[in-house]
Design a protein around this motif. Structure first.
Motif, PDB file in Angstrom:
ATOM      1  N   PRO A 167       0.789  -1.236   0.000  1.00  0.00           N
ATOM      2  CA  PRO A 167       0.000   0.000   0.000  1.00  0.00           C
ATOM      3  C   PRO A 167       0.820   1.285   0.000  1.00  0.00           C
ATOM      4  O   PRO A 167       0.259   2.364  -0.172  1.00  0.00           O
ATOM      5  CB  PRO A 167      -0.804  -0.129   1.297  1.00  0.00           C
ATOM      6  N   GLU A 168       2.135   1.187   0.229  1.00  0.00           N
ATOM      7  CA  GLU A 168       2.954   2.389   0.269  1.00  0.00           C
ATOM      8  C   GLU A 168       2.822   3.175  -1.046  1.00  0.00           C
ATOM      9  O   GLU A 168       2.813   2.584  -2.129  1.00  0.00           O
ATOM     10  CB  GLU A 168       4.419   2.026   0.492  1.00  0.00           C
ATOM     11  N   PRO A 169       2.738   4.520  -0.990  1.00  0.00           N
ATOM     12  CA  PRO A 169       2.661   5.312  -2.225  1.00  0.00           C
ATOM     13  C   PRO A 169       3.796   5.006  -3.198  1.00  0.00           C
ATOM     14  O   PRO A 169       3.595   5.004  -4.411  1.00  0.00           O
ATOM     15  CB  PRO A 169       2.745   6.752  -1.709  1.00  0.00           C
ATOM     16  N   ASN A 209       0.508   0.352  -5.191  1.00  0.00           N
ATOM     17  CA  ASN A 209      -0.532  -0.686  -5.127  1.00  0.00           C
ATOM     18  C   ASN A 209      -0.060  -1.996  -5.771  1.00  0.00           C
ATOM     19  O   ASN A 209      -0.851  -2.785  -6.289  1.00  0.00           O
ATOM     20  CB  ASN A 209      -1.811  -0.194  -5.814  1.00  0.00           C
ATOM     21  N   HIS A 210       1.247  -2.218  -5.708  1.00  0.00           N
ATOM     22  CA  HIS A 210       1.889  -3.394  -6.310  1.00  0.00           C
ATOM     23  C   HIS A 210       1.351  -4.688  -5.706  1.00  0.00           C
ATOM     24  O   HIS A 210       1.160  -4.798  -4.507  1.00  0.00           O
ATOM     25  CB  HIS A 210       3.400  -3.280  -6.070  1.00  0.00           C
ATOM     26  N   VAL A 258     -10.456  -4.793  -4.220  1.00  0.00           N
ATOM     27  CA  VAL A 258      -9.648  -3.585  -4.300  1.00  0.00           C
ATOM     28  C   VAL A 258      -9.210  -3.371  -5.740  1.00  0.00           C
ATOM     29  O   VAL A 258      -9.151  -4.308  -6.538  1.00  0.00           O
ATOM     30  CB  VAL A 258      -8.419  -3.665  -3.371  1.00  0.00           C
ATOM     31  N   SER A 259      -8.908  -2.135  -6.056  1.00  0.00           N
ATOM     32  CA  SER A 259      -8.521  -1.779  -7.412  1.00  0.00           C
ATOM     33  C   SER A 259      -7.214  -2.466  -7.798  1.00  0.00           C
ATOM     34  O   SER A 259      -6.311  -2.621  -6.969  1.00  0.00           O
ATOM     35  CB  SER A 259      -8.348  -0.261  -7.518  1.00  0.00           C
ATOM     36  N   THR A 260      -7.121  -2.875  -9.046  1.00  0.00           N
ATOM     37  CA  THR A 260      -5.890  -3.483  -9.563  1.00  0.00           C
ATOM     38  C   THR A 260      -5.017  -2.456 -10.279  1.00  0.00           C
ATOM     39  O   THR A 260      -3.979  -2.802 -10.846  1.00  0.00           O
ATOM     40  CB  THR A 260      -6.233  -4.616 -10.541  1.00  0.00           C
ATOM     41  N   ASP A 261      -5.432  -1.181 -10.260  1.00  0.00           N
ATOM     42  CA  ASP A 261      -4.679  -0.138 -10.951  1.00  0.00           C
ATOM     43  C   ASP A 261      -3.343   0.117 -10.272  1.00  0.00           C
ATOM     44  O   ASP A 261      -3.225   0.041  -9.038  1.00  0.00           O
ATOM     45  CB  ASP A 261      -5.474   1.173 -10.990  1.00  0.00           C
ATOM     46  N   PHE A 262      -2.337   0.431 -11.083  1.00  0.00           N
ATOM     47  CA  PHE A 262      -1.029   0.841 -10.571  1.00  0.00           C
ATOM     48  C   PHE A 262      -1.107   2.327 -10.244  1.00  0.00           C
ATOM     49  O   PHE A 262      -1.410   3.150 -11.106  1.00  0.00           O
ATOM     50  CB  PHE A 262       0.052   0.566 -11.616  1.00  0.00           C
ATOM     51  N   GLU A 285      -1.453   6.212  -1.890  1.00  0.00           N
ATOM     52  CA  GLU A 285      -1.572   5.056  -1.004  1.00  0.00           C
ATOM     53  C   GLU A 285      -2.589   4.072  -1.554  1.00  0.00           C
ATOM     54  O   GLU A 285      -3.664   4.459  -2.019  1.00  0.00           O
ATOM     55  CB  GLU A 285      -1.981   5.491   0.401  1.00  0.00           C
ATOM     56  N   GLY A 286      -2.252   2.778  -1.497  1.00  0.00           N
ATOM     57  CA  GLY A 286      -3.105   1.751  -2.068  1.00  0.00           C
ATOM     58  C   GLY A 286      -4.420   1.581  -1.325  1.00  0.00           C
ATOM     59  O   GLY A 286      -4.492   1.735  -0.110  1.00  0.00           O
TER      60      GLY A 286
END
Length: 306
Positions: A231-233, A237-238, A285-289, A294-295
């Motif tokens: 979740p780190e910026p 969102n890896h 949760v979103s799969t977007d990069f 923050e994720g």
């Protein structure tokens, strides 16, 4: 030229921001995680007839899942007690005198080969000035022998063994406690969790401690769908490939696989469904990069760090 300078300045800001974000959690992961494999005595309770020794990993009680081993000695004969019915009940008393419990195995199981009684307890909070944990142990021979002792439950410093408690869409109280791995690696890790439910009382409270008010059971046949993300910026969102959802094994615990592709902060996002596929808790949760942001997290999740 002005646009070029603005681009370079913006790029530097992003790089600096990411570096600071990474530095924050990299400082945290420098803390070494110790794995514990040996059971040691955490507590001894004695009466005129029996001496009960409770063993745990690291000789301590922690918030979250604790496997317990009880060894019992008859103080009159100095011999080990084997195969007697033994019950185990943890009770939490708050500042107002209200009493509650937590997931636990009430009727302990005797291990003939190792000569100890085995059980578990999932402490839902640490001991402090307003919360007091006490163990009630009954031994049934010709008569019931009751032993009880106030204990200290410590905070869990290993985030890989975190837990969560929540109310499901069915209005039932659930508990998910991570059991393994204690110290994950940058690889596919076997993920083990205990999942429990509070059994709502059907009768009014009787004489304390009335088991009907403090009954918990393992959740049977549900599925815990897993989506691990960083979740780190700076991580954007890896996620990772080759993860496996958690399903119940023969021992009642839940087993899956989580693939950590690097060290750092991870969030285990969950969707929890019953045996009929009905949603109990959790959101996709979103799969977007999303670098620099923050994720997103599911409404049901556990944070870990290694």
């Amino acid at each position: 030229m002005k646009k070029y300078i603005f681009f370079i300045a913006t790029l530097c800001l992003i790089i600096t921001s990411c570096t600071l974000d990474k530095t924050d959690y990299e400082a945290e992961i420098n803390t070494e995680v110790t794995e514990y494999f040996e059971f040691e005595e955490a507590l001894t309770i004695s009466s005129a007839t029996y001496k009960v020794s409770i063993e745990t990993l690291n000789a301590s009680f922690f918030k979250g899942y604790n496997e317990i081993h009880l060894k019992i000695i008859d103080t009159q004969t100095n011999e080990s007690v084997k195969g007697l019915p033994i019950t185990f009940l943890p009770i939490l008393t708050d500042a107002n005198g209200n009493k509650s419990s937590c997931p636990h195995l009430y009727n302990l199981e005797y291990n003939e080969e190792e000569a100890y009684y085995k059980g578990y307890v999932v402490f839902t909070s640490e001991s402090d000035t307003t919360n007091n944990w006490q163990l009630y142990i009954d031994l049934q021979d010709e008569e019931v022998n009751t032993l009880n002792e106030v204990i200290t439950v410590e905070s869990q410093t290993n985030m890989n063994l975190n837990m969560t408690a929540f109310t499901g869409n069915d209005d039932e109280q659930y508990f998910i406690a991570l059991i393994a791995p204690q110290s994950p690696g940058v690889s596919e890790n076997d993920l083990v969790a205990g999942i429990y439910k509070y059994n709502q009382p059907t009768t009014s409270e009787g004489e304390f401690p009335d088991l009907s008010q403090y009954s918990y059971s393992k959740v049977e046949g549900y599925t815990l769908y897993l989506d691990p993300r960083m979740p780190e910026p700076s991580m954007g969102n890896h996620s990772s490939p080759n993860n496996q959802d958690l399903t119940q094994g023969e021992d009642g615990l839940y087993y899956g696989v989580v693939n950590y592709t690097m060290t750092g902060n991870w969030t285990l996002n969950f969707i929890f469904k019953n045996e009929n596929g009905e949603l109990i808790k959790g959101t996709e949760v979103s799969t977007d990069f999303t670098p620099g942001i923050e994720g997103e997290k599911s409404e049901l999740y556990i944070d870990i760090l290694f």
